[in-house]
Design a protein around this motif. Sequence first.
Motif, PDB file in Angstrom:
ATOM      1  N   LEU A  30     -14.648  -2.709   7.867  1.00  0.00           N
ATOM      2  CA  LEU A  30     -13.756  -1.347   7.136  1.00  0.00           C
ATOM      3  C   LEU A  30     -14.530  -0.437   7.175  1.00  0.00           C
ATOM      4  O   LEU A  30     -13.776   0.704   6.254  1.00  0.00           O
ATOM      5  CB  LEU A  30     -13.263  -2.323   6.008  1.00  0.00           C
ATOM      6  N   ASP A  31     -15.631  -0.354   7.077  1.00  0.00           N
ATOM      7  CA  ASP A  31     -16.676   1.146   6.449  1.00  0.00           C
ATOM      8  C   ASP A  31     -16.349   1.998   7.562  1.00  0.00           C
ATOM      9  O   ASP A  31     -17.437   1.879   8.630  1.00  0.00           O
ATOM     10  CB  ASP A  31     -18.293   0.461   5.703  1.00  0.00           C
ATOM     11  N   ILE A  32     -15.852   2.984   7.591  1.00  0.00           N
ATOM     12  CA  ILE A  32     -16.100   3.247   8.786  1.00  0.00           C
ATOM     13  C   ILE A  32     -17.141   4.592   9.049  1.00  0.00           C
ATOM     14  O   ILE A  32     -17.420   5.256  10.073  1.00  0.00           O
ATOM     15  CB  ILE A  32     -14.538   4.330   8.772  1.00  0.00           C
ATOM     16  N   LYS A  33     -17.971   4.358   8.067  1.00  0.00           N
ATOM     17  CA  LYS A  33     -19.202   5.634   7.633  1.00  0.00           C
ATOM     18  C   LYS A  33     -20.765   4.335   8.658  1.00  0.00           C
ATOM     19  O   LYS A  33     -21.675   4.932   9.059  1.00  0.00           O
ATOM     20  CB  LYS A  33     -19.406   6.018   6.335  1.00  0.00           C
ATOM     21  N   SER A  34     -20.419   3.291   8.665  1.00  0.00           N
ATOM     22  CA  SER A  34     -21.125   1.866   9.438  1.00  0.00           C
ATOM     23  C   SER A  34     -21.576   2.349  10.327  1.00  0.00           C
ATOM     24  O   SER A  34     -21.176   3.188  10.931  1.00  0.00           O
ATOM     25  CB  SER A  34     -20.884   0.637   9.094  1.00  0.00           C
ATOM     26  N   SER A  35     -22.572   2.219  10.690  1.00  0.00           N
ATOM     27  CA  SER A  35     -22.958   2.792  11.893  1.00  0.00           C
ATOM     28  C   SER A  35     -22.721   1.653  13.444  1.00  0.00           C
ATOM     29  O   SER A  35     -21.695   1.383  14.529  1.00  0.00           O
ATOM     30  CB  SER A  35     -24.997   2.357  12.147  1.00  0.00           C
ATOM     31  N   ARG A  36     -22.093   0.324  12.798  1.00  0.00           N
ATOM     32  CA  ARG A  36     -21.589  -0.203  13.724  1.00  0.00           C
ATOM     33  C   ARG A  36     -20.516   0.216  13.796  1.00  0.00           C
ATOM     34  O   ARG A  36     -19.746   0.469  15.057  1.00  0.00           O
ATOM     35  CB  ARG A  36     -21.083  -1.908  13.033  1.00  0.00           C
ATOM     36  N   TYR A  37     -19.584   0.633  12.853  1.00  0.00           N
ATOM     37  CA  TYR A  37     -18.106   1.232  13.186  1.00  0.00           C
ATOM     38  C   TYR A  37     -18.352   2.468  13.737  1.00  0.00           C
ATOM     39  O   TYR A  37     -17.510   2.913  15.231  1.00  0.00           O
ATOM     40  CB  TYR A  37     -17.100   1.422  11.378  1.00  0.00           C
ATOM     41  N   LYS A  38     -18.769   3.024  13.996  1.00  0.00           N
ATOM     42  CA  LYS A  38     -19.267   4.294  14.872  1.00  0.00           C
ATOM     43  C   LYS A  38     -20.044   4.569  16.259  1.00  0.00           C
ATOM     44  O   LYS A  38     -19.648   4.746  16.796  1.00  0.00           O
ATOM     45  CB  LYS A  38     -20.193   5.563  13.568  1.00  0.00           C
ATOM     46  N   SER A  39     -20.800   3.585  16.298  1.00  0.00           N
ATOM     47  CA  SER A  39     -21.178   3.627  17.380  1.00  0.00           C
ATOM     48  C   SER A  39     -19.717   2.549  18.568  1.00  0.00           C
ATOM     49  O   SER A  39     -20.134   2.670  19.487  1.00  0.00           O
ATOM     50  CB  SER A  39     -22.019   2.346  17.400  1.00  0.00           C
TER      51      SER A  39
ATOM     52  N   SER B 218       0.703  -1.307  -0.592  1.00  0.00           N
ATOM     53  CA  SER B 218      -0.310   0.240  -0.016  1.00  0.00           C
ATOM     54  C   SER B 218       1.189   1.065  -0.064  1.00  0.00           C
ATOM     55  O   SER B 218       1.886   1.709   0.732  1.00  0.00           O
ATOM     56  CB  SER B 218      -1.217   0.280   1.565  1.00  0.00           C
ATOM     57  N   LYS B 219       0.369   2.382  -1.056  1.00  0.00           N
ATOM     58  CA  LYS B 219       1.044   3.457  -0.424  1.00  0.00           C
ATOM     59  C   LYS B 219       0.660   4.668  -0.663  1.00  0.00           C
ATOM     60  O   LYS B 219       0.424   5.569  -0.136  1.00  0.00           O
ATOM     61  CB  LYS B 219       1.652   3.671  -2.518  1.00  0.00           C
ATOM     62  N   ARG B 220      -0.933   4.177   0.303  1.00  0.00           N
ATOM     63  CA  ARG B 220      -1.825   4.736   0.528  1.00  0.00           C
ATOM     64  C   ARG B 220      -1.921   5.418   2.351  1.00  0.00           C
ATOM     65  O   ARG B 220      -1.960   6.477   3.013  1.00  0.00           O
ATOM     66  CB  ARG B 220      -3.162   5.189   1.002  1.00  0.00           C
ATOM     67  N   GLY B 221      -1.362   4.624   3.086  1.00  0.00           N
ATOM     68  CA  GLY B 221      -1.265   4.650   4.124  1.00  0.00           C
ATOM     69  C   GLY B 221      -2.245   3.599   4.849  1.00  0.00           C
ATOM     70  O   GLY B 221      -2.505   2.375   4.356  1.00  0.00           O
ATOM     71  N   TYR B 222      -2.161   3.984   6.495  1.00  0.00           N
ATOM     72  CA  TYR B 222      -3.042   2.707   7.250  1.00  0.00           C
ATOM     73  C   TYR B 222      -4.690   2.786   6.899  1.00  0.00           C
ATOM     74  O   TYR B 222      -4.929   4.785   6.227  1.00  0.00           O
ATOM     75  CB  TYR B 222      -2.709   3.694   8.646  1.00  0.00           C
ATOM     76  N   ALA B 223      -5.088   1.797   6.781  1.00  0.00           N
ATOM     77  CA  ALA B 223      -6.566   2.340   6.944  1.00  0.00           C
ATOM     78  C   ALA B 223      -7.402   1.624   8.162  1.00  0.00           C
ATOM     79  O   ALA B 223      -6.508   0.498   8.842  1.00  0.00           O
ATOM     80  CB  ALA B 223      -7.168   1.790   6.030  1.00  0.00           C
ATOM     81  N   SER B 224      -8.398   2.419   8.679  1.00  0.00           N
ATOM     82  CA  SER B 224      -8.895   2.260   9.900  1.00  0.00           C
ATOM     83  C   SER B 224     -10.316   0.299   9.549  1.00  0.00           C
ATOM     84  O   SER B 224     -10.613  -0.249   8.508  1.00  0.00           O
ATOM     85  CB  SER B 224     -10.316   3.191  10.444  1.00  0.00           C
ATOM     86  N   PHE B 225      -9.719  -0.283  11.361  1.00  0.00           N
ATOM     87  CA  PHE B 225     -11.031  -1.223  10.567  1.00  0.00           C
ATOM     88  C   PHE B 225     -11.319  -1.249  12.512  1.00  0.00           C
ATOM     89  O   PHE B 225     -11.246  -0.646  13.386  1.00  0.00           O
ATOM     90  CB  PHE B 225     -10.274  -3.007  10.616  1.00  0.00           C
ATOM     91  N   LEU B 226     -12.432  -2.435  12.677  1.00  0.00           N
ATOM     92  CA  LEU B 226     -13.001  -2.905  13.284  1.00  0.00           C
ATOM     93  C   LEU B 226     -13.247  -4.172  12.933  1.00  0.00           C
ATOM     94  O   LEU B 226     -13.526  -4.739  12.133  1.00  0.00           O
ATOM     95  CB  LEU B 226     -14.462  -2.858  13.386  1.00  0.00           C
ATOM     96  N   TYR B 227     -12.537  -4.950  14.516  1.00  0.00           N
ATOM     97  CA  TYR B 227     -13.221  -6.279  14.579  1.00  0.00           C
ATOM     98  C   TYR B 227     -13.402  -6.766  15.813  1.00  0.00           C
ATOM     99  O   TYR B 227     -13.310  -6.546  16.920  1.00  0.00           O
ATOM    100  CB  TYR B 227     -11.211  -7.041  14.610  1.00  0.00           C
TER     101      TYR B 227
END
Length: 113
Positions: free
Chosen positions: A95-104, A77-86
């Motif tokens: 991986l979708d940081i706009k999802s309600s699951r991630y936001k909550s 990856s040349k873009r750097g880091y991305a957020s995740f929830l496990y």
Amino acid sequence: MTSRPFLLLVVIPLLLSLLLGGVIFGGQALSDNNMDEDIQHALAQEINHNPGDIELSKLQKVQYGYTICGLYRTSSSKRGYASFLYDTQHDSVELDIKSSRYKSRCSLSVACQ
């Protein structure tokens, strides 16, 4: 010469306490290492990549350790880091940081409460 009461009352309980502490904290260290591998495998399945090429960073346990939020990147990856929830209970990744699951579970407002 060492007296028996000192050996039975001090030395043996001290050695047993140290042994028990080593077992507890050693098991915790192994568990955390296995968790990193589980996260890497779940991410690899989600993004169709090799688990060994995934680097994890800034891991944070939330919701009593049932959810882990953090950052990941692949070696290519040349873009750097991305957020995740496990989700540790279901062994699933979001991986979708706009999802309600991630936001909550992982948003800054949740961490500040």
